[in-house]
Design a protein around this motif. Structure first.
Motif, PDB file in Angstrom:
ATOM      1  N   GLY A 148       0.823  -1.204   0.000  1.00 52.30           N
ATOM      2  CA  GLY A 148       0.000   0.000   0.000  1.00 52.30           C
ATOM      3  C   GLY A 148       0.856   1.252   0.000  1.00 52.30           C
ATOM      4  N   LEU A 149       0.245   2.371   0.359  1.00 56.45           N
ATOM      5  CA  LEU A 149       0.942   3.651   0.406  1.00 56.45           C
ATOM      6  C   LEU A 149       1.621   3.782   1.766  1.00 56.45           C
ATOM      7  CD1 LEU A 149       1.252   6.057  -1.541  1.00 56.45           C
ATOM      8  CD2 LEU A 149      -0.657   7.149  -0.344  1.00 56.45           C
ATOM      9  N   VAL A 150       2.947   3.835   1.779  1.00 58.43           N
ATOM     10  CA  VAL A 150       3.686   3.840   3.049  1.00 58.43           C
ATOM     11  C   VAL A 150       4.668   5.010   3.075  1.00 58.43           C
ATOM     12  CG1 VAL A 150       3.488   1.328   3.266  1.00 58.43           C
ATOM     13  CG2 VAL A 150       5.536   2.311   2.241  1.00 58.43           C
ATOM     14  N   ASP A 151       5.017   5.439   4.283  1.00 57.10           N
ATOM     15  CA  ASP A 151       5.994   6.518   4.478  1.00 57.10           C
ATOM     16  C   ASP A 151       7.393   5.922   4.601  1.00 57.10           C
ATOM     17  OD1 ASP A 151       4.193   8.691   4.528  1.00 57.10           O
ATOM     18  OD2 ASP A 151       3.591   8.143   6.563  1.00 57.10           O
ATOM     19  N   ILE A 152       8.349   6.532   3.909  1.00 56.93           N
ATOM     20  CA  ILE A 152       9.734   6.079   3.897  1.00 56.93           C
ATOM     21  C   ILE A 152      10.642   7.278   4.209  1.00 56.93           C
ATOM     22  CG2 ILE A 152      11.610   5.194   2.422  1.00 56.93           C
ATOM     23  CD1 ILE A 152       9.526   3.076   3.125  1.00 56.93           C
ATOM     24  N   VAL A 173       5.661   6.122  -0.769  1.00 57.13           N
ATOM     25  CA  VAL A 173       5.835   5.236  -1.925  1.00 57.13           C
ATOM     26  C   VAL A 173       4.735   4.178  -1.906  1.00 57.13           C
ATOM     27  CG1 VAL A 173       8.351   5.553  -1.977  1.00 57.13           C
ATOM     28  CG2 VAL A 173       7.382   3.636  -0.698  1.00 57.13           C
ATOM     29  N   TRP A 174       4.466   3.625  -3.073  1.00 58.82           N
ATOM     30  CA  TRP A 174       3.485   2.549  -3.178  1.00 58.82           C
ATOM     31  C   TRP A 174       4.219   1.214  -3.198  1.00 58.82           C
ATOM     32  CZ3 TRP A 174      -1.582   1.901  -2.699  1.00 58.82           C
ATOM     33  CH2 TRP A 174      -2.126   0.675  -3.101  1.00 58.82           C
ATOM     34  N   LEU A 175       3.812   0.287  -2.335  1.00 56.76           N
ATOM     35  CA  LEU A 175       4.384  -1.056  -2.304  1.00 56.76           C
ATOM     36  C   LEU A 175       3.311  -2.072  -2.661  1.00 56.76           C
ATOM     37  CD1 LEU A 175       6.467  -1.044   1.025  1.00 56.76           C
ATOM     38  CD2 LEU A 175       7.253  -0.544  -1.304  1.00 56.76           C
ATOM     39  N   ASN A 176       3.621  -2.961  -3.603  1.00 58.36           N
ATOM     40  CA  ASN A 176       2.755  -4.108  -3.834  1.00 58.36           C
ATOM     41  C   ASN A 176       2.928  -5.092  -2.684  1.00 58.36           C
ATOM     42  OD1 ASN A 176       1.702  -3.262  -6.324  1.00 58.36           O
ATOM     43  ND2 ASN A 176       3.542  -3.977  -7.387  1.00 58.36           N
ATOM     44  N   PRO A 177       1.949  -5.959  -2.450  1.00 55.28           N
ATOM     45  CA  PRO A 177       2.098  -6.953  -1.377  1.00 55.28           C
ATOM     46  C   PRO A 177       3.384  -7.773  -1.567  1.00 55.28           C
ATOM     47  CG  PRO A 177      -0.159  -6.920  -2.181  1.00 55.28           C
ATOM     48  CD  PRO A 177       0.637  -6.057  -3.122  1.00 55.28           C
ATOM     49  N   PHE A 178       4.074  -8.035  -0.467  1.00 54.62           N
ATOM     50  CA  PHE A 178       5.343  -8.766  -0.555  1.00 54.62           C
ATOM     51  C   PHE A 178       5.539  -9.606   0.699  1.00 54.62           C
ATOM     52  CE2 PHE A 178       6.334  -4.957   1.815  1.00 54.62           C
ATOM     53  CZ  PHE A 178       7.337  -5.320   2.706  1.00 54.62           C
ATOM     54  N   ARG A 179       6.562 -10.459   0.647  1.00 54.87           N
ATOM     55  CA  ARG A 179       6.916 -11.235   1.834  1.00 54.87           C
ATOM     56  C   ARG A 179       8.418 -11.156   2.049  1.00 54.87           C
ATOM     57  NH1 ARG A 179       6.579 -17.506   0.711  1.00 54.87           N
ATOM     58  NH2 ARG A 179       7.630 -17.674  -1.288  1.00 54.87           N
TER      59      ARG A 179
END
Length: 408
Positions: free
Chosen positions: A180-184, A201-207
Motif C-alpha cells: 500500500g501507500l507507506v511513508d519512507i 511510496v506505493w508497495l505491492n504486497p510482498f513477503r
C-alpha cells in the motif's frame, strides 16, 4: 553546563574512546596496513576522524584554535574537494609519518578543544552529531579494512578471540506484508541527509524472510554449481565471476570448511549467518532459491513494524552469530543486507551547502543500497531508515542476504 551539552560531550568522549579501544590490540606495523585502494590503514582512520572535527568545527568556530600540523589538511582529507587537495587514496599505506603517537597527540588536542566548543556553541550540535556518526562509520570501516588486510597474512592474525555460537538455525519462513501507500525516510533524531526527505511510496504486497541466509544454505548453492551457471547471474556479475575466477564468498577457504575472521582462521559453521558476499552473489543466490532481494522500501517498511537485533560492534565479537527466533530475526546487526535498490536521491533531496554537502549526495550513482547494520556497527548507529551503499562488486564489508518474494 546545559544538560544537552553535557549529554553531547559525554557521547563525544564515548565515541572517540571506542576508536582508540579498537586499535589498542594493534601493533605499530598493523596501524599502517592497506591491502587494496578501497581500504585504509587503521592509523589513517584515527587521523581522518580528527581531521573532520578540526576542519568543520574547530577551525571555523573556536577562536584562536591552531591546527596541529598544516599538512594534515591534505594528508587526511578523504574526498572533500571543497576543502582542497587530497593525498592519493591508494598510497595511504606509504604514510609511515605521522607516527601513531603523533596521531594520538593530535586526537588529544582535538578532544580538548572540542570540550571547550561543545558547551560554548549549542547551535553546532547537529554538526557535532554528524561528526560522531561519521566516526562510527569509520570505526566500522576500520574493522572491515583490517580484516581484509589481515587476510593476506599466512599467520592468520587475530584481533579478538573466537566467539561462541549461540543457537541453531531456525527454519526459513516468511512474513507477509500488505504493502500500500507507506511513508519512507528519516523520522525524529539524527539521520544522514540521504535518509531525507520523508516521502510516500506505493508497495505491492510482498513477503520477507524471517532471517538472513546462513553459511550452510550458501554452501548448498556452491555445491549445486551456483558459480558455474550463467543463467543465475546478471551480465556484469557473470563477467565478474569469470574475470576473477570466483568460486566462493570472500574469506572462505577452498575446502569450504574454514573461513578467515577477526578471530583468525575459524571453522565455517553452517548455522552462522553468511557474510562477505557482494550484490552479484546475493542476486544470484536469490534467483537460485526461486526468490529475489527486497527493495529498500520493502525492507524499511518491514523494519518499522518489527525486527530484532543480532551481533553489533558493542558486543566486541566482530562476526555474525546465528539468527535468532522471531518473524524478522537479526534484521539489525549481524550483516548488512543487500537490497535490489540502486542508491539514488529521494524525491526532493537537497545537498547541504558547503563541503559538508559532499558527504553522501555525490555518490548517488552506480551503487546499491544495503540495510540493517552489521556486527561491526555500533548499536546507537542502527535505525530503520539508514541507507548504506556500496558498488555491486564489493564484498569486504559484512554484507549478506535476506530473501524476499511477491504475494500474488
Amino acid at each position: 553546563m546545559h544538560h544537552a551539552s553535557n549529554t553531547l560531550l559525554a557521547d563525544y568522549r564515548r565515541v572517540r574512546r571506542f576508536s582508540e579501544q579498537l586499535c589498542a590490540p594493534l601493533c605499530a606495523e598493523d596501524m599502517g596496513l592497506q591491502a587494496c585502494p578501497e581500504v585504509s590503514p587503521p592509523r589513517w582512520h584515527l587521523a581522518h576522524t580528527s581531521w573532520f572535527f578540526e576542519t568543520f568545527l574547530l577551525k571555523p568556530h573556536l577562536p584562536g584554535y591552531r591546527v596541529f600540523h598544516p599538512e594534515f589538511e591534505k594528508l587526511f582529507n578523504s574526498y572533500y574537494n571543497g576543502i582542497g587537495e587530497q593525498y592519493a587514496r591508494p598510497h595511504r599505506h606509504l604514510l609511515s609519518r605521522p607516527t601513531g603517537d603523533q596521531v594520538r597527540q593530535w586526537r588529544q588536542q582535538v578532544d580538548d578543544a572540542m570540550a571547550q566548543l561543545i558547551p560554548a556553541c549549542p547551535q553546532l550540535a547537529d554538526l557535532i552529531r554528524l561528526g560522531l556518526n561519521h566516526e562510527q562509520q569509520h570505526q566500522e570501516l576500520l574493522l572491515t579494512d583490517l580484516l581484509f588486510s589481515f587476510s593476506f597474512n599466512p599467520l592468520a592474525p587475530a584481533l579478538t578471540s573466537a566467539p561462541p555460537l549461540d543457537g541453531t538455525t531456525t527454519p526459513l519462513s516468511f512474513s507477509d506484508f500488505d504493502g500500500g501507500l507507506v511513508d519512507i525516510g528519516a523520522r525524529d533524531g539524527f539521520a544522514f541527509d540521504n535518509e531525507t526527505p520523508r516521502h510516500r511510496v506505493w508497495l505491492n504486497p510482498f513477503r520477507l524472510a524471517n532471517r538472513p541466509v546462513t553459511n550452510g544454505e550458501f554452501r548448498a548453492f556452491i555445491e549445486d554449481g551456483g558459480y558455474q551457471q550463467p543463467a543465475l547471474w546478471l551480465s556484469d556479475g557473470w563477467a565478474w565471476v569469470q574475470q576473477h575466477d570466483i568460486r566462493r564468498p570472500l574469506y572462505w577457504q577452498a575446502d569450504l570448511d574454514q573461513h578467515f575472521t577477526l578471530a583468525g582462521l575459524q571453522p565455517l559453521d553452517d548455522n552462522r549467518i553468511l557474510a562477505h558476499v557482494n550484490y552479484y552473489e546475493a542476486d544470484a543466490y536469490a534467483r537460485w532459491a526461486g526468490l529475489r532481494l527486497p527493495t529498500e522500501q520493502e525492507w524499511e517498511h518491514a523494519a518499522g513494524q518489527a525486527g530484532s537485533e543480532g551481533q553489533v560492534a558493542d558486543n566486541g565479537q566482530f562476526q555474525p552469530g546465528a539468527a535468532g527466533d522471531g518473524p524478522l530475526a537479526s534484521l539489525f546487526g549481524d550483516v548488512w543486507e543487500w537490497t535490489a535498490s540502486a542508491y539514488l536521491p529521494y524525491p526532493g533531496f537537497q545537498t547541504a551547502r558547503g563541503a559538508v554537502g559532499e558527504y553522501n549526495g555525490k555518490f548517488m550513482c552506480n551503487q546499491m543500497v544495503l540495510r540493517g547494520g552489521s556486527c561491526a556497527t555500533s548499536r546507537d548507529h542502527l535505525r530503520a531508515s539508514y541507507r548504506n551503499f556500496f558498488y555491486p562488486h564489493h564484498r569486504w564489508q559484512f554484507s549478506g542476504i535476506r530473501l524476499a518474494g511477491d504475494l500474488t
